[in-house]
Design a protein around this motif. Sequence first.
Motif, PDB file in Angstrom:
ATOM      1  N   LEU A 223      38.400  49.504  27.319  1.00 32.47           N
ATOM      2  CA  LEU A 223      39.479  49.377  26.252  1.00 32.47           C
ATOM      3  C   LEU A 223      37.956  48.875  24.876  1.00 32.47           C
ATOM      4  O   LEU A 223      38.073  49.525  23.698  1.00 32.47           O
ATOM      5  N   ASP A 224      37.838  48.355  25.594  1.00 33.47           N
ATOM      6  CA  ASP A 224      36.123  47.910  24.800  1.00 33.47           C
ATOM      7  C   ASP A 224      34.625  49.502  24.529  1.00 33.47           C
ATOM      8  O   ASP A 224      34.710  49.167  24.013  1.00 33.47           O
ATOM      9  N   ALA A 230      45.196  50.058  21.546  1.00 30.25           N
ATOM     10  CA  ALA A 230      45.346  49.725  22.428  1.00 30.25           C
ATOM     11  C   ALA A 230      46.182  50.528  23.007  1.00 30.25           C
ATOM     12  O   ALA A 230      47.242  51.152  24.218  1.00 30.25           O
ATOM     13  N   ALA A 231      47.270  50.642  22.063  1.00 30.50           N
ATOM     14  CA  ALA A 231      48.764  51.422  21.991  1.00 30.50           C
ATOM     15  C   ALA A 231      49.112  52.694  23.475  1.00 30.50           C
ATOM     16  O   ALA A 231      49.124  53.365  23.812  1.00 30.50           O
ATOM     17  N   THR A 232      47.428  53.812  22.769  1.00 27.74           N
ATOM     18  CA  THR A 232      47.491  55.177  22.288  1.00 27.74           C
ATOM     19  C   THR A 232      46.780  55.353  23.853  1.00 27.74           C
ATOM     20  O   THR A 232      47.224  55.997  24.735  1.00 27.74           O
ATOM     21  N   LEU A 233      45.829  54.027  24.760  1.00 23.12           N
ATOM     22  CA  LEU A 233      45.658  54.045  25.503  1.00 23.12           C
ATOM     23  C   LEU A 233      46.439  54.100  26.846  1.00 23.12           C
ATOM     24  O   LEU A 233      46.969  54.028  27.582  1.00 23.12           O
TER      25      LEU A 233
END
Length: 278
Positions: A223-224, A230-233
Amino acid sequence: MSDVVLKDLSGPVVLLGAGKMGGAMLEGWLKLGLPPHLAVVIDPHLPDSVALALKARGVAVNPPAHVVAAPAVLLLAVKPQVAPDAVPQVAPLARPGTLVVSIMAGRTLAFLADHFPDGTPLVRAIPNTPAAIGRGVSVAVPSATVSTADRALASALLGAIGIVEWVDDEALMDAATAVSGSGPAYVFLLAEVLAEAGRAAGLPADLSARIARATVSGSGALLDASDLPAATLRQNVTSPGGTTAAALAVLMHEARGFGPLMEAAVAAATRRGKELAG
């Protein structure tokens, strides 16, 4: 930029409280180039071994008040419950222009203003525990007397332990504390309950704990490192009709899922912050 700011101070940085957070900040300042002779630590409970190590590096530890030069910064890092007794002991060190930065949870700008002369530039900030590895988040709010230069100096000091975000409305600090200040506990709880859920599903407890921990820390690192939301990940991990989708159907339940639980948790922490602030 931070190293330049810390090398060009007009006086010392006086640190009240060199516990885990204060100690991490001090280490960060020294690494960024703060000359050791411009660091003053006031902490009567500092272990002798730590005090000796700091003195060996040229840092002044618990010097008599009369030998401390007019501070450029007075940073308050004691526990909030001892603040009413500890802050008055160092307040007389402040001179016109001394910047006062507090990382004491729940202690408001009004509390600080009661202990320092009118016009003293005050900054209230809330860092979080990843500061111990230089990956913290500090949310800061300035008083009306904080200048652009004061803000840059506070950013340099707080930036030694991670990123700094500023708000102009102190009323936002309780919510910010509920998200970033308390947030690491939520993440650690995720690793804890994920490991327990794996054990309940049949994994050996030690194996489940190891892979849950690695999964949470690795996902945080991804994420970093990513520019994606975050939603796409999350969506990238989720195949339609697959195992992840089945789990998310539970975790994202409209009424009982992770979202409503987290919203309620942050709201509870925010309310408690307001109560502690009085």
